[in-house]
Design an enzyme around this catalytic site. Structure first.
Site, short mmCIF file in Angstrom:
data_model
loop_
_atom_site.label_atom_id
_atom_site.label_comp_id
_atom_site.label_asym_id
_atom_site.label_seq_id
_atom_site.Cartn_x
_atom_site.Cartn_y
_atom_site.Cartn_z
N GLY A 100 0.95 -1.10 -0.08
CA GLY A 100 0.01 -0.02 -0.05
C GLY A 100 0.75 1.27 0.14
O GLY A 100 2.07 1.16 0.53
N HIS B 102 -4.55 1.76 7.31
CA HIS B 102 -3.09 2.29 7.56
C HIS B 102 -2.83 3.40 6.64
O HIS B 102 -2.44 4.32 6.87
CB HIS B 102 -2.19 1.03 7.27
CG HIS B 102 -0.83 1.61 7.02
ND1 HIS B 102 -0.02 1.10 7.86
CD2 HIS B 102 0.05 2.27 6.41
CE1 HIS B 102 1.41 1.59 8.13
NE2 HIS B 102 1.16 2.26 6.61
N GLU B 103 -3.35 3.32 5.28
CA GLU B 103 -3.24 4.15 4.15
C GLU B 103 -4.10 5.47 4.44
O GLU B 103 -3.89 6.55 4.08
CB GLU B 103 -3.38 3.47 2.68
CG GLU B 103 -2.39 2.51 2.39
CD GLU B 103 -1.05 2.57 2.73
OE1 GLU B 103 -0.53 3.88 2.61
OE2 GLU B 103 -0.10 1.82 2.96
N GLN C 262 3.13 10.07 0.73
CA GLN C 262 4.29 9.20 1.01
C GLN C 262 5.23 9.55 -0.33
O GLN C 262 6.47 9.19 -0.28
CB GLN C 262 4.17 7.94 1.05
CG GLN C 262 3.43 7.50 2.24
CD GLN C 262 3.22 6.08 2.36
OE1 GLN C 262 2.30 5.19 2.07
NE2 GLN C 262 4.18 5.15 3.03
N CYS D 157 5.76 0.11 7.38
CA CYS D 157 5.55 1.28 6.67
C CYS D 157 6.61 1.64 5.61
O CYS D 157 7.82 1.62 6.20
CB CYS D 157 5.03 2.59 7.49
SG CYS D 157 4.49 3.98 6.63
N LEU D 158 6.37 1.84 4.68
CA LEU D 158 7.52 2.18 3.50
C LEU D 158 8.08 3.54 4.01
O LEU D 158 9.34 3.83 3.71
CB LEU D 158 7.09 2.48 2.10
CG LEU D 158 6.46 1.02 1.33
CD1 LEU D 158 5.87 1.46 0.19
CD2 LEU D 158 7.50 -0.04 1.52
N HIS E 89 -2.57 7.79 6.78
CA HIS E 89 -1.69 8.55 6.05
C HIS E 89 -2.52 9.89 5.49
O HIS E 89 -1.67 10.94 5.67
CB HIS E 89 -1.23 7.62 5.22
CG HIS E 89 0.45 7.12 5.26
ND1 HIS E 89 1.24 7.87 6.11
CD2 HIS E 89 0.61 5.67 5.35
CE1 HIS E 89 2.23 6.87 6.01
NE2 HIS E 89 1.93 5.59 5.61
#
Length: 176
Positions: A46, A136-137, A51, A94-95, A140
């Site tokens: 994701g 999660h996304e 991001q 997380c990236l 963000h």
């Protein structure tokens, strides 16, 4: 398609609330394609537009397992319209917070309303990994990170570590 650089903690952009999109057009679809390429390259399942430095309410997800055919999904202006009372715990990463993982408790299922890449309104009910990934996304997009769901002590340690890494990456200034 272009692989975009990822925004990494402690960059303050990660705490910014993303803006809703007024229309779905070709430049937005190109950004979605670039985000998917960036996510696959990382690799992740994701990615929110913030991001990659774009404070827009868009995210991409592909939860296909290795060896399965890719199943990319684009969510524009996603909003959670229902969350289950039942909870589940998943180990999240997380990236934008590389190489850090923690167990996070979230609603076990969610219903999300969004626009697809053609601008058509859709609704999806998700559970399992998909529910966790969507939450999660979407977090963000609201300036919230998964570490905000863990203990303050652990969160403070992670933030401190990433602040130190960011300082160490800064080129030193030589006087001469």
């Amino acid at each position: 398609m272009t692989i975009k650089p990822l925004i990494i903690l402690p960059d303050p952009l990660l705490r910014q609330v993303s803006k809703p999109l007024e229309r779905v057009d070709e430049p937005l679809r190109k950004l979605a394609d670039d985000m998917l390429e960036t996510m696959y390259d990382a690799p992740g399942i994701g990615l929110a537009a913030i991001q990659v430095g774009e404070p827009l309410r868009m995210l991409v997800i592909d939860i296909a397992k290795e060896g399965e055919e890719r199943a990319p999904q684009v969510f524009i202006n996603p909003e959670i319209v229902h969350s289950s009372d039942e909870r589940s715990v998943y180990e999240e990463g997380c990236l934008s917070i590389p190489d850090y993982y923690a167990e996070v408790e979230r609603p076990a299922s969610v219903r999300v309303r969004f626009l697809d890449r053609e601008g058509k309104e859709q609704e999806i009910t998700a559970d399992g990994v998909m529910a966790t990934c969507l939450q999660h996304e979407i977090d963000h997009l609201n300036g919230v990170l998964f570490i905000d769901h863990i203990s303050r002590l652990k969160r403070d340690m992670v933030v401190k570590k990433f602040k130190k890494l960011a300082r160490d990456r800064q080129p030193s200034r030589l006087v001469g």
